[in-house]
Design an enzyme around this catalytic site. Structure first.
Site, PDB file in Angstrom:
ATOM      1  N   CYS A  32     -22.941 -16.068  -4.878  1.00  0.00           N
ATOM      2  CA  CYS A  32     -24.225 -15.380  -4.790  1.00  0.00           C
ATOM      3  C   CYS A  32     -24.053 -14.007  -5.416  1.00  0.00           C
ATOM      4  CB  CYS A  32     -24.713 -15.302  -3.346  1.00  0.00           C
ATOM      5  SG  CYS A  32     -23.546 -14.485  -2.227  1.00  0.00           S
ATOM      6  N   HIS A  46       3.745   8.017  10.103  1.00  0.00           N
ATOM      7  CA  HIS A  46       3.485   7.102   8.980  1.00  0.00           C
ATOM      8  C   HIS A  46       4.711   7.086   8.071  1.00  0.00           C
ATOM      9  CE1 HIS A  46       1.560   5.216   5.526  1.00  0.00           C
ATOM     10  NE2 HIS A  46       0.495   4.980   6.267  1.00  0.00           N
TER      11      HIS A  46
END
Length: 658
Positions: free
Chosen positions: A26, A580
Site C-alpha cells: 500500500c 552505555h
C-alpha cells in the site's frame, strides 16, 4: 537495485521465498501473506534501521517501510523472483477471526486500486476548485477533460473492482473485468434509465415497488444504475469464481480455454442483472443509509469517536472496513460523512511531530521528525506513528485526543466528502460540492489548521529530551528483560572501596563510584551528538581499560537492553543513571556483551553488572567509549565530576547534589 540488500534481508527474515504465499503493498507497507508467520524473525525486522516496524493484522504480515515502499516492493519481487500471481492478492483461504477475514477481503480488493483512485480524485478535486474560483467555466474544454480524467475511473468503478475482486477470489482476471464492463455498458445503462418510455412497474403498492425497462428471456430486469457501484460487482465476481472452478472440473481440457469463460459469463452476467445486482444494490443502500442515520443522531459524537480512534484503526488495519463504507456512501448517496470526521488525524500527527522537531536537540530524532511531519501533512502517517509518536506513548495519545476534538468540530460543521481524492492537504478539494466553497469547506480548513497549531504546541511543550532520550537506545516495552546468564562473579563482589550515599553531607545527595577503570574525559567530547549535546543528561565518558561494569551504588536495575550494551539504574535515593557501553553498539546485537543481572534486580554497590569485550567492539569498527549519564539531571542542583585523567573502578567519580 538501491534496496537490494534490504530486500534480501526481508525475504530471508520472513521465512524465505518458500514461506511467501503472496505480496502486495500500500502507501507505506509491504503486505505479505505467509504460509507460517511463526517462521518470520519479527524482532530482527523491527530492529532493522531501514524498517519502521512490523505489524501482524488481518491475516497479513505487514512490513512498514515508508514512502519509498514501492521501490522496496520492486526490489523484493526481483530478489524473490515472484511472478504476477505471487504478487497479486492471492485467493488462499483466509484464516483467523471473522473480522480478520473480512479486513483481509476488503483490503485485498480495494488496496491495489486506492492509489490511482486517490490520484483521479485529486484531479477531479482541482477541476472543482478551479470551477469554484471562477478560473474556468463548466462549458470549457479544460474543465470537461479534467473532470473526465477524475470521474472516469469512479464511473467505471465496477470494471476495476472486477479485476481486483477476481484476483482476490482466484478467478480469471479478464472474466472479472468483463462482468464489470457489462454492468456499465453504455447501451444498457441508457436502456435501464429510470422513467424510460414503456417502463413497467413491479411489486406495485409494496415497499419493493421498482421499475423495469427490460426483460431477459421474458423475465423482467429491475432497473438499476450500476455505474460507480461497489457491492454488486464484488458479489457477482464471487459467484463467478465459484462457478468457474466447478466448470474447470467438468469441462474437458481441450475446450476449457474458451468454454469456461463462455459459460461463466453467460450465466453470471444475466444472473447479476436479474438477482445479484438488485439485491446487492439494496444492501448497499441500506448500509449507506445506516451510516448516515447513525451520523445524524450526533455528528459531534461521531466526529469525536471516529477522529480519536482512526489512528488506532490504521495501526491494526481495521480502517479498511470504513474505507469500503466511504466508497459505498459516495456511490449510493453521492457523498460520504465518515472521511471528513477523520480528516484531522493526519494533521494531529503533523503538528505533534513538528513540535518535537522544533524542541529536540537529539540529532537522530530531529532527522526523522522533519520528513515524518512532511509525510503526515500529505496524509501518510505511518512514519510519524511508528517512528515517533507510538514509541512515546503519551504523544500518540495526545494526537488521538486532538484529532477527536477537531473531528467533533468538523461533525458540527456538517462537512461532506463528494468524491474520493487525495490524503492530507490534497483532501480539501473533495469537500467541494455543487455549492462550491461553502461554510462547511472553510470550517474544515480552519479545523485542520487549528489541529496543526494545537498539536504543535502540545508536542513542543510535552516533549523532553531528558525524560525521553532513552528512546534512542531503549528496548520496546513489549520486549522481555534479559535473564541472568552468569552469577558466578556476583558472589565475589567487593564493596569496601565504594562510597555510598550515606557518606555525603546531605542524606539525599548521591555519590557515584566509577563502574569501570579507564581514561576519563568530558561527555561533550564523545563522538555521539546525542550524548555530547547533554540531551540525555550530564555525565562523563570513560575510555575503558577493564572489561567489567560494576554497580556504582546500591540500586535497582530499571532497564537492561537485550543487546547488553546499556543498563539503567535507579539508586535508593532516586538518582537515575544510564551506563552505555560504546557508540552505536546496539548494532552488534549482543556480540561482545554478557549481562550478569536481570531487569528489576536489586544490586549492591560494586556488584558486577555487565561483562564486555572491547576487542570485539573495536574489531567491528565501533567506538568502545563508555558514557555514564545522570538522566534526571533536571531534578538536581549540581553535578560534580572528579577532575582527573584516569579513574580506577570503584573510585569516587560523580557527586550528585540535590
Amino acid at each position: 537495485m538501491k534496496y537490494e540488500g534490504l530486500a534480501k534481508d526481508i525475504v530471508d527474515k520472513v521465512g524465505g521465498v518458500e514461506n511467501i504465499n503472496s505480496l502486495t503493498h500500500c502507501i507505506t507497507r509491504l503486505r505479505f501473506k505467509l504460509k507460517d508467520e511463526e517462521q518470520a524473525d519479527t524482532e530482527y525486522l523491527k530492529n532493522n534501521e531501514e524498517i519502521v516496524t512490523v505489524m501482524q493484522s488481518g491475516g497479513q504480515y505487514q512490513v512498514v517501510i515508508g514512502n519509498h515502499v514501492s521501490d522496496v516492493y520492486d526490489a523484493v519481487n526481483k530478489v524473490a523472483n515472484l511472478n504476477d500471481d505471487d504478487t497479486a492478492t492471492s485467493h488462499e483461504k483466509s484464516t483467523g477471526s471473522l473480522l480478520n477475514r473480512f479486513i483481509d477481503l476488503i483490503s485485498g480488493i480495494f488496496q491495489p486500486i486506492l492509489g490511482v483512485l486517490a490520484a483521479a480524485g485529486m484531479i477531479k478535486g482541482f477541476a472543482a476548485l478551479f470551477l469554484a474560483l471562477g478560473w474556468i467555466s463548466e462549458q470549457s474544454g479544460t474543465y470537461q477533460i479534467l473532470f473526465a480524467i477524475g470521474d472516469a475511473l469512479f464511473y467505471f468503478f465496477p470494471l476495476f473492482l472486477g479485476l481486483t475482486a477476481a484476483k482476490k477470489f482466484g478467478s480469471n482476471h479478464f472474466i472479472g473485468m468483463a462482468i464489470g464492463a457489462s454492468l456499465v455498458y453504455p447501451t444498457l445503462v441508457g436502456a435501464m434509465a429510470m422513467g424510460a418510455k414503456g417502463a413497467s412497474t413491479l411489486f406495485a403498492g409494496t415497499i419493493f415497488e421498482v421499475q423495469s425497462n427490460l426483460t431477459f428471456l421474458g423475465v423482467p430486469v429491475i432497473s438499476m444504475t450500476y455505474t460507480s457501484s461497489v457491492i454488486p460487482i464484488i458479489i457477482a465476481v464471487y459467484f463467478a469464481s465459484i462457478l468457474e472452478r466447478k466448470l474447470k472440473v467438468i469441462i474437458p481440457d481441450v475446450i476449457k480455454t474458451f468454454f469456461v469463460p463462455f459459460f461463466t459469463l453467460l450465466i453470471v452476467v444475466p444472473l447479476t442483472f436479474l438477482i445479484i445486482g438488485p439485491i446487492s444494490s439494496w444492501i448497499a443502500n441500506w448500509i449507506g443509509s445506516g451510516a448516515i442515520g447513525i451520523y445524524g443522531l450526533s455528528p459531534i459524537l461521531a466526529g469525536l469517536l471516529l477522529g480519536a480512534f482512526w489512528q488506532v484503526f490504521v495501526i491494526f488495519g481495521l480502517h479498511w472496513g470504513l474505507v469500503a463504507i466511504m466508497v459505498n456512501n459516495v456511490s449510493t448517496s453521492g457523498y460520504d460523512i465518515i472521511n471528513p470526521l477523520i480528516f484531522a488525524a493526519s494533521f494531529a500527527q503533523t503538528g505533534i511531530v513538528f513540535g518535537i522537531f522544533l524542541k529536540t536537540k537529539n540529532t537522530k530524532l530531529k532527522s526523522i521528525s522533519l520528513p515524518a511531519s512532511i509525510s503526515s501533512i500529505f496524509g501518510v502517517t505511518e512514519p510519524a506513528i511508528y517512528g515517533i509518536t507510538l514509541p512515546r506513548k503519551k504523544m500518540f495519545v495526545y494526537s488521538c485526543i486532538i484529532s477527536g476534538i477537531f473531528g467533533g468540530f468538523i461533525g458540527l460543521a456538517g462537512t461532506k466528502m463528494f468524491f474520493l481524492g487525495g490524503l492530507g492537504i490534497f483532501g480539501y478539494t473533495t469537500f467541494i460540492g455543487d455549492s462550491g466553497l461553502d461554510s462547511s469547506f472553510w470550517l474544515t480548513v480552519l479545523a485542520s489548521v487549528l489541529t496543526i497549531i494545537v498539536s504543535l504546541i502540545v508536542g513542543y511543550v510535552a516533549h523532553s529530551d531528558k525524560k525521553e532520550a532513552l528512546v534512542e537506545a531503549t528496548v520496546p516495552s513489549s520486549e522481555q528483560p534479559i535473564s541472568v546468564t552468569d552469577t558466578t562473579d556476583q558472589e565475589n563482589a567487593h564493596t569496601d572501596s565504594v562510597i555510598s550515599t550515606e557518606n555525603g553531607p546531605n542524606a539525599h545527595d548521591a555519590f557515584i563510584a566509577s563502574p569501570v577503570s579507564g581514561h576519563l574525559f568530558k561527555l561533550e567530547n564523545v563522538d555521539d551528538p546525542v550524548f555530547a549535546s547533554l540531551a540525555m543528561g550530564e555525565g562523563v565518558a570513560i575510555k575503558p581499560s577493564s572489561n567489567m561494569i560494576v554497580a556504582p551504588f546500591e540500586s535497582t536495575v530499571e532497564s537492561l537492553f537485550p543487546t547488553g550494551h546499556a543498563i539503567g539504574l535507579k539508586s535508593t535515593n532516586g538518582t537515575e543513571l544510564l551506563i552505555h557501553i560504546g557508540i552505536d553498539t546496539v548494532k552488534l546485537n549482543g556480540d561482545g556483551f554478557k549481562p550478569l543481572v536481570s531487569q528489576g534486580d536489586s544490586v549492591a554497590t560494586g556488584q558486577p553488572l555487565i561483562e564486555f569485550d572491547s576487542e570485539v567492539i573495536r574489531d567491528e569498527s565501533f567506538d568502545d567509549t563508555i558514557m555514564i549519564v545522570v538522566t534526571n539531571t533536571n531534578e538536581t542542583k549540581d553535578i560534580v565530576i572528579e577532575d582527573k585523567d584516569h579513574i580506577i573502578q570503584k573510585d569516587p567519580l560523580i557527586s550528585v547534589i540535590y
